[in-house]
Design a protein around this motif. Structure first.
Motif, PDB file in Angstrom:
ATOM      1  N   GLY A  82      69.067 -26.886 -46.010  1.00 46.74           N
ATOM      2  CA  GLY A  82      67.787 -26.705 -45.320  1.00 46.74           C
ATOM      3  C   GLY A  82      67.700 -25.380 -44.585  1.00 46.74           C
ATOM      4  O   GLY A  82      68.706 -24.755 -44.247  1.00 46.74           O
ATOM      5  N   VAL A  83      66.476 -24.975 -44.322  1.00 47.70           N
ATOM      6  CA  VAL A  83      66.202 -23.732 -43.608  1.00 47.70           C
ATOM      7  C   VAL A  83      66.268 -24.000 -42.100  1.00 47.70           C
ATOM      8  O   VAL A  83      65.625 -24.928 -41.605  1.00 47.70           O
ATOM      9  CB  VAL A  83      64.792 -23.203 -43.974  1.00 47.70           C
ATOM     10  N   GLU A  84      67.037 -23.187 -41.383  1.00 48.90           N
ATOM     11  CA  GLU A  84      67.118 -23.327 -39.929  1.00 48.90           C
ATOM     12  C   GLU A  84      65.802 -22.872 -39.306  1.00 48.90           C
ATOM     13  O   GLU A  84      65.326 -21.777 -39.582  1.00 48.90           O
ATOM     14  CB  GLU A  84      68.262 -22.494 -39.368  1.00 48.90           C
ATOM     15  N   LEU A  85      65.234 -23.722 -38.449  1.00 50.10           N
ATOM     16  CA  LEU A  85      63.975 -23.386 -37.787  1.00 50.10           C
ATOM     17  C   LEU A  85      64.192 -22.927 -36.354  1.00 50.10           C
ATOM     18  O   LEU A  85      63.745 -21.852 -35.978  1.00 50.10           O
ATOM     19  CB  LEU A  85      63.025 -24.587 -37.806  1.00 50.10           C
ATOM     20  N   LEU A  86      64.854 -23.760 -35.555  1.00 50.06           N
ATOM     21  CA  LEU A  86      65.080 -23.456 -34.138  1.00 50.06           C
ATOM     22  C   LEU A  86      66.402 -24.048 -33.689  1.00 50.06           C
ATOM     23  O   LEU A  86      66.773 -25.132 -34.125  1.00 50.06           O
ATOM     24  CB  LEU A  86      63.976 -24.073 -33.270  1.00 50.06           C
ATOM     25  N   PRO A  87      67.095 -23.362 -32.777  1.00 52.18           N
ATOM     26  CA  PRO A  87      68.316 -23.956 -32.237  1.00 52.18           C
ATOM     27  C   PRO A  87      67.975 -25.096 -31.274  1.00 52.18           C
ATOM     28  O   PRO A  87      67.078 -24.966 -30.450  1.00 52.18           O
ATOM     29  CB  PRO A  87      68.990 -22.792 -31.501  1.00 52.18           C
ATOM     30  N   LEU A  88      68.664 -26.223 -31.428  1.00 52.58           N
ATOM     31  CA  LEU A  88      68.498 -27.373 -30.544  1.00 52.58           C
ATOM     32  C   LEU A  88      69.870 -27.987 -30.293  1.00 52.58           C
ATOM     33  O   LEU A  88      70.718 -27.987 -31.184  1.00 52.58           O
ATOM     34  CB  LEU A  88      67.595 -28.433 -31.167  1.00 52.58           C
ATOM     35  N   THR A  89      70.055 -28.533 -29.107  1.00 54.84           N
ATOM     36  CA  THR A  89      71.306 -29.213 -28.803  1.00 54.84           C
ATOM     37  C   THR A  89      71.327 -30.596 -29.434  1.00 54.84           C
ATOM     38  O   THR A  89      72.369 -31.063 -29.878  1.00 54.84           O
ATOM     39  CB  THR A  89      71.486 -29.311 -27.273  1.00 54.84           C
ATOM     40  N   ALA A  90      70.175 -31.264 -29.477  1.00 53.47           N
ATOM     41  CA  ALA A  90      70.065 -32.593 -30.084  1.00 53.47           C
ATOM     42  C   ALA A  90      68.628 -32.811 -30.533  1.00 53.47           C
ATOM     43  O   ALA A  90      67.700 -32.180 -30.033  1.00 53.47           O
ATOM     44  CB  ALA A  90      70.476 -33.664 -29.083  1.00 53.47           C
ATOM     45  N   PHE A  91      68.462 -33.739 -31.492  1.00 52.05           N
ATOM     46  CA  PHE A  91      67.138 -34.050 -32.022  1.00 52.05           C
ATOM     47  C   PHE A  91      67.184 -35.471 -32.569  1.00 52.05           C
ATOM     48  O   PHE A  91      68.111 -35.831 -33.301  1.00 52.05           O
ATOM     49  CB  PHE A  91      66.779 -33.068 -33.139  1.00 52.05           C
ATOM     50  N   SER A  92      66.212 -36.299 -32.195  1.00 50.24           N
ATOM     51  CA  SER A  92      66.168 -37.668 -32.710  1.00 50.24           C
ATOM     52  C   SER A  92      64.725 -38.100 -32.918  1.00 50.24           C
ATOM     53  O   SER A  92      63.811 -37.562 -32.297  1.00 50.24           O
ATOM     54  CB  SER A  92      66.874 -38.633 -31.752  1.00 50.24           C
ATOM     55  N   MET A  93      64.566 -39.086 -33.811  1.00 48.68           N
ATOM     56  CA  MET A  93      63.250 -39.632 -34.125  1.00 48.68           C
ATOM     57  C   MET A  93      63.375 -41.133 -34.269  1.00 48.68           C
ATOM     58  O   MET A  93      64.397 -41.630 -34.742  1.00 48.68           O
ATOM     59  CB  MET A  93      62.736 -39.044 -35.439  1.00 48.68           C
ATOM     60  N   ARG A  94      62.322 -41.846 -33.877  1.00 45.33           N
ATOM     61  CA  ARG A  94      62.284 -43.290 -34.094  1.00 45.33           C
ATOM     62  C   ARG A  94      60.826 -43.719 -34.214  1.00 45.33           C
ATOM     63  O   ARG A  94      59.940 -43.101 -33.642  1.00 45.33           O
ATOM     64  CB  ARG A  94      63.028 -44.047 -32.999  1.00 45.33           C
ATOM     65  N   GLU A  95      60.627 -44.806 -34.968  1.00 45.39           N
ATOM     66  CA  GLU A  95      59.284 -45.343 -35.164  1.00 45.39           C
ATOM     67  C   GLU A  95      59.213 -46.700 -34.507  1.00 45.39           C
ATOM     68  O   GLU A  95      60.100 -47.531 -34.671  1.00 45.39           O
ATOM     69  CB  GLU A  95      58.988 -45.466 -36.661  1.00 45.39           C
ATOM     70  N   GLU A  96      58.171 -46.889 -33.699  1.00 46.99           N
ATOM     71  CA  GLU A  96      57.951 -48.163 -33.030  1.00 46.99           C
ATOM     72  C   GLU A  96      56.459 -48.471 -33.037  1.00 46.99           C
ATOM     73  O   GLU A  96      55.680 -47.726 -32.456  1.00 46.99           O
ATOM     74  CB  GLU A  96      58.448 -48.118 -31.572  1.00 46.99           C
ATOM     75  N   ASP A  97      56.084 -49.540 -33.697  1.00 52.67           N
ATOM     76  CA  ASP A  97      54.693 -50.016 -33.696  1.00 52.67           C
ATOM     77  C   ASP A  97      53.694 -48.938 -34.097  1.00 52.67           C
ATOM     78  O   ASP A  97      52.668 -48.750 -33.443  1.00 52.67           O
ATOM     79  CB  ASP A  97      54.331 -50.575 -32.314  1.00 52.67           C
ATOM     80  N   GLY A  98      53.970 -48.219 -35.146  1.00 58.24           N
ATOM     81  CA  GLY A  98      53.053 -47.199 -35.622  1.00 58.24           C
ATOM     82  C   GLY A  98      53.089 -45.903 -34.846  1.00 58.24           C
ATOM     83  O   GLY A  98      52.287 -45.007 -35.085  1.00 58.24           O
ATOM     84  N   LEU A  99      54.011 -45.793 -33.898  1.00 57.20           N
ATOM     85  CA  LEU A  99      54.166 -44.553 -33.131  1.00 57.20           C
ATOM     86  C   LEU A  99      55.484 -43.887 -33.533  1.00 57.20           C
ATOM     87  O   LEU A  99      56.503 -44.556 -33.665  1.00 57.20           O
ATOM     88  CB  LEU A  99      54.185 -44.835 -31.627  1.00 57.20           C
ATOM     89  N   LEU A 100      55.430 -42.599 -33.712  1.00 58.17           N
ATOM     90  CA  LEU A 100      56.640 -41.836 -34.009  1.00 58.17           C
ATOM     91  C   LEU A 100      57.038 -41.109 -32.740  1.00 58.17           C
ATOM     92  O   LEU A 100      56.269 -40.319 -32.194  1.00 58.17           O
ATOM     93  CB  LEU A 100      56.378 -40.830 -35.135  1.00 58.17           C
ATOM     94  N   ARG A 101      58.225 -41.397 -32.251  1.00 54.39           N
ATOM     95  CA  ARG A 101      58.751 -40.762 -31.031  1.00 54.39           C
ATOM     96  C   ARG A 101      59.789 -39.730 -31.443  1.00 54.39           C
ATOM     97  O   ARG A 101      60.760 -40.045 -32.119  1.00 54.39           O
ATOM     98  CB  ARG A 101      59.369 -41.814 -30.120  1.00 54.39           C
ATOM     99  N   VAL A 102      59.539 -38.491 -31.048  1.00 52.48           N
ATOM    100  CA  VAL A 102      60.445 -37.380 -31.357  1.00 52.48           C
ATOM    101  C   VAL A 102      61.011 -36.872 -30.033  1.00 52.48           C
ATOM    102  O   VAL A 102      60.259 -36.600 -29.095  1.00 52.48           O
ATOM    103  CB  VAL A 102      59.692 -36.228 -32.072  1.00 52.48           C
ATOM    104  N   GLU A 103      62.330 -36.769 -29.955  1.00 52.38           N
ATOM    105  CA  GLU A 103      62.989 -36.269 -28.752  1.00 52.38           C
ATOM    106  C   GLU A 103      63.962 -35.176 -29.128  1.00 52.38           C
ATOM    107  O   GLU A 103      64.629 -35.259 -30.164  1.00 52.38           O
ATOM    108  CB  GLU A 103      63.724 -37.412 -28.033  1.00 52.38           C
TER     109      GLU A 103
END
Length: 168
Positions: free
Chosen positions: A123-144
């Motif tokens: 994959g192509v590197e976009l931005l440096p991040l220390t951590a990245f997570s995603m989860r789906e709950e009840d039709g909502l996508l939470r990105v942290e």
């Protein structure tokens, strides 16, 4: 008359020393103002860079999700063991997809065919991040995410659909 000349000499020396001292004070003030201004400029640039990374990361994910949000085209999965947000390309009957994921310290994007055999490392590197997570709950996508300086970022998106669902 000799005494008068001696007094004039001392007066000229005093005037010269006063002028020189005044010039040195002025020069020191200019240098201090320049150093202070440079420090303020550096802090401003650093803060702008941090804000750019924060906004860019979240805005990129939000725009990609909104662009692909249709029945079955947005879902969470994995790409070679890495949790990923999969965005199927509707123009090619789901044969191509974009994966957004965190790998080796950076947010990455991979656009590929389903059977290409590409891995998370491709994959192509976009931005440096220390951590990245995603989860789906009840039709909502939470990105942290956690930025390079430890700043916590978060985004919640309302999805019209998730895989297997219908457009809402």
């Amino acid at each position: 008359e000799e005494r008068l000349l001696e007094m004039k000499k001392q007066t000229h020396i005093a005037d010269l020393l006063f002028t020189l001292a005044l010039f040195l004070v002025f020069a020191a003030s200019v240098v201090m103002a320049l150093l202070f201004g440079a420090n303020v400029y550096q802090n401003t640039v650093r803060q702008m860079d941090e804000n750019y990374n924060q906004r860019t990361c979240l805005a990129y994910v939000a725009n990609q999700v909104r662009q692909h949000d249709a029945a079955g085209r947005v879902y969470l999965s994995e790409i070679t063991g890495q949790p990923a947000l999969i965005l199927e390309d509707g123009d090619w009957d789901g044969r191509y997809f974009t994966a957004i994921y965190w790998y080796e310290g950076s947010l990455r994007e991979l656009y590929t065919a389903k059977d290409s055999g590409l891995t998370a490392a491709d994959g192509v590197e976009l931005l440096p991040l220390t951590a990245f997570s995603m989860r789906e709950e009840d039709g909502l996508l939470r990105v942290e995410a956690i930025g390079p300086q430890g700043e916590e970022l978060g985004l919640t998106l309302s999805l019209r659909s998730m895989k297997g669902g219908e457009d809402r």
